[in-house]
Scaffold this motif. Sequence first.
Motif, PDB file in Angstrom:
ATOM      1  N   ALA A   1       3.614  -8.789   3.755  1.00  0.00           N
ATOM      2  CA  ALA A   1       5.455  -8.809   3.970  1.00  0.00           C
ATOM      3  C   ALA A   1       5.991  -8.426   3.179  1.00  0.00           C
ATOM      4  N   GLY A   2       6.327  -7.019   2.549  1.00  0.00           N
ATOM      5  CA  GLY A   2       6.848  -6.793   1.360  1.00  0.00           C
ATOM      6  C   GLY A   2       5.426  -6.270  -0.017  1.00  0.00           C
ATOM      7  N   ARG A   3       4.743  -6.276   0.217  1.00  0.00           N
ATOM      8  CA  ARG A   3       3.359  -5.987  -0.381  1.00  0.00           C
ATOM      9  C   ARG A   3       2.527  -4.407   0.331  1.00  0.00           C
ATOM     10  N   THR A   4       1.998  -3.888  -0.360  1.00  0.00           N
ATOM     11  CA  THR A   4       1.412  -2.058  -0.308  1.00  0.00           C
ATOM     12  C   THR A   4       0.191  -2.466  -0.724  1.00  0.00           C
ATOM     13  N   ALA A   5      -0.396  -1.975   0.515  1.00  0.00           N
ATOM     14  CA  ALA A   5      -2.457  -1.713  -0.080  1.00  0.00           C
ATOM     15  C   ALA A   5      -2.338  -0.015   0.221  1.00  0.00           C
ATOM     16  N   LEU A   6      -3.269   0.484  -0.841  1.00  0.00           N
ATOM     17  CA  LEU A   6      -4.071   1.580  -0.278  1.00  0.00           C
ATOM     18  C   LEU A   6      -5.391   1.294   0.020  1.00  0.00           C
ATOM     19  N   VAL A   7      -5.558   1.806   0.495  1.00  0.00           N
ATOM     20  CA  VAL A   7      -6.938   1.651   1.640  1.00  0.00           C
ATOM     21  C   VAL A   7      -7.511   3.163   1.555  1.00  0.00           C
ATOM     22  N   THR A   8      -8.795   3.704   0.426  1.00  0.00           N
ATOM     23  CA  THR A   8      -9.445   4.629   0.514  1.00  0.00           C
ATOM     24  C   THR A   8     -10.769   5.181   1.749  1.00  0.00           C
ATOM     25  N   GLY A   9     -10.625   5.949   2.343  1.00  0.00           N
ATOM     26  CA  GLY A   9     -11.496   6.275   3.385  1.00  0.00           C
ATOM     27  C   GLY A   9     -11.232   5.574   3.999  1.00  0.00           C
ATOM     28  N   SER A  10      -9.576   5.276   4.910  1.00  0.00           N
ATOM     29  CA  SER A  10      -9.684   4.643   5.867  1.00  0.00           C
ATOM     30  C   SER A  10      -8.835   4.819   7.425  1.00  0.00           C
ATOM     31  N   THR A  11      -9.358   6.402   7.464  1.00  0.00           N
ATOM     32  CA  THR A  11      -9.158   7.260   9.053  1.00  0.00           C
ATOM     33  C   THR A  11     -10.341   7.567   9.475  1.00  0.00           C
ATOM     34  N   SER A  12     -11.161   6.169   9.461  1.00  0.00           N
ATOM     35  CA  SER A  12     -12.473   6.162  10.209  1.00  0.00           C
ATOM     36  C   SER A  12     -12.849   4.577   9.672  1.00  0.00           C
ATOM     37  N   GLY A  13     -14.500   4.332  11.184  1.00  0.00           N
ATOM     38  CA  GLY A  13     -15.144   3.877  10.284  1.00  0.00           C
ATOM     39  C   GLY A  13     -14.393   1.556   9.803  1.00  0.00           C
ATOM     40  N   ILE A  14     -15.023   1.630   9.217  1.00  0.00           N
ATOM     41  CA  ILE A  14     -14.479  -0.084   8.412  1.00  0.00           C
ATOM     42  C   ILE A  14     -13.354   0.452   7.334  1.00  0.00           C
ATOM     43  N   GLY A  15     -12.935   1.512   6.717  1.00  0.00           N
ATOM     44  CA  GLY A  15     -11.606   1.792   6.132  1.00  0.00           C
ATOM     45  C   GLY A  15     -10.153   1.269   6.967  1.00  0.00           C
ATOM     46  N   LEU A  16     -10.967   2.216   8.258  1.00  0.00           N
ATOM     47  CA  LEU A  16      -9.707   2.054   8.606  1.00  0.00           C
ATOM     48  C   LEU A  16      -9.624   0.655   9.605  1.00  0.00           C
ATOM     49  N   ALA A  17      -9.989  -0.323  10.012  1.00  0.00           N
ATOM     50  CA  ALA A  17     -10.208  -1.381  10.191  1.00  0.00           C
ATOM     51  C   ALA A  17      -9.996  -2.852   9.440  1.00  0.00           C
ATOM     52  N   ILE A  18      -9.567  -1.889   7.760  1.00  0.00           N
ATOM     53  CA  ILE A  18      -8.996  -3.214   6.595  1.00  0.00           C
ATOM     54  C   ILE A  18      -7.587  -2.587   6.389  1.00  0.00           C
ATOM     55  N   ALA A  19      -7.409  -1.000   6.775  1.00  0.00           N
ATOM     56  CA  ALA A  19      -6.234  -1.086   7.129  1.00  0.00           C
ATOM     57  C   ALA A  19      -5.205  -1.580   8.090  1.00  0.00           C
ATOM     58  N   GLU A  20      -5.899  -1.511   9.464  1.00  0.00           N
ATOM     59  CA  GLU A  20      -5.221  -1.859  10.266  1.00  0.00           C
ATOM     60  C   GLU A  20      -5.142  -3.533  10.253  1.00  0.00           C
ATOM     61  N   ALA A  21      -5.729  -4.204  10.220  1.00  0.00           N
ATOM     62  CA  ALA A  21      -5.464  -5.427   9.449  1.00  0.00           C
ATOM     63  C   ALA A  21      -4.822  -6.057   8.260  1.00  0.00           C
ATOM     64  N   LEU A  22      -4.750  -5.264   7.498  1.00  0.00           N
ATOM     65  CA  LEU A  22      -4.084  -4.995   6.041  1.00  0.00           C
ATOM     66  C   LEU A  22      -2.244  -4.804   6.880  1.00  0.00           C
TER      67      LEU A  22
END
Length: 269
Positions: free
Chosen positions: A7-28
């Motif tokens: 909470a209060g942090r910001t994360a950038l995930v490249t390649g996050s519209t599908s696959g592994i990147g999307l799963a990482i974005a969701e988890a963060l």
Amino acid sequence: MGDIFLAGRTALVTGSTSGIGLAIAEALGAAGARVAVNGLGDEAQIAAAVAAVHAAGAPQVRHFGADLADAGAVEQMMQALAAWSPADIVVNCAGVQHAAPIADMPAATWDRLIAINLSAAFHTMRLALPGMAARGYGRVVNIASVHGLVASINKSPYVASKFGLIGLSKVAGLEYASAGSRDSGGVTVNCVCPGWVETALIEPQITAKAQDVGGNRDAGVRELLREKQPSQRMSLPAEIADLVVWLCRKQSHNLTGAAIPVDGGWTAQ
């Protein structure tokens, strides 16, 4: 409510519209981070990815479009991100692949793969790491590959980019190792090196192998992995994401410059 330690942090995930990147974005997002999504896709796919990260729990989600093959576009994205909310976490997940022998590899394809798989990560890191150090907390997690640790034929630019990404991460890990503290969380730079991961992109390969062994999908997976991955099990994108989330915890402050294989024993052979 889950553990929203980001909470209060910001994360950038490249390649996050599908696959592994999307799963990482969701988890963060589920851990409480506001998430900057970056990746390819039409308007519907991008909207669906943003909605999925919101639904996972991210308080704010925004798509930042940038052609990662263009260094200037990456810099503009990072400037726009800094104006929105400076990145505490950068996950470089975007990657492209092209298989051909070295003699047949188009020079333009080599340049594009190196630009997206390696140079884009350099640019996000050089622009994000100083701010992380100033704040005493930062995480860079580069999604490399088992092919950053061992080679395979016909994948020269991909293998070169992933070996380079691991080397780049080690240098950055050393340069920022003393930033911050145990209490603030410090600044770490690591690579995650997946072997086979079950995504939509490889589903046709699974289907083809399954047809060769009587139509059984599990048997098809085992046949596909038989030569390289001793576990004969694929990882799921969410499992890779869980590791990334753990690397973002304060408790991981002394794990930096590492290349962590998640490969079912592939590189232990």
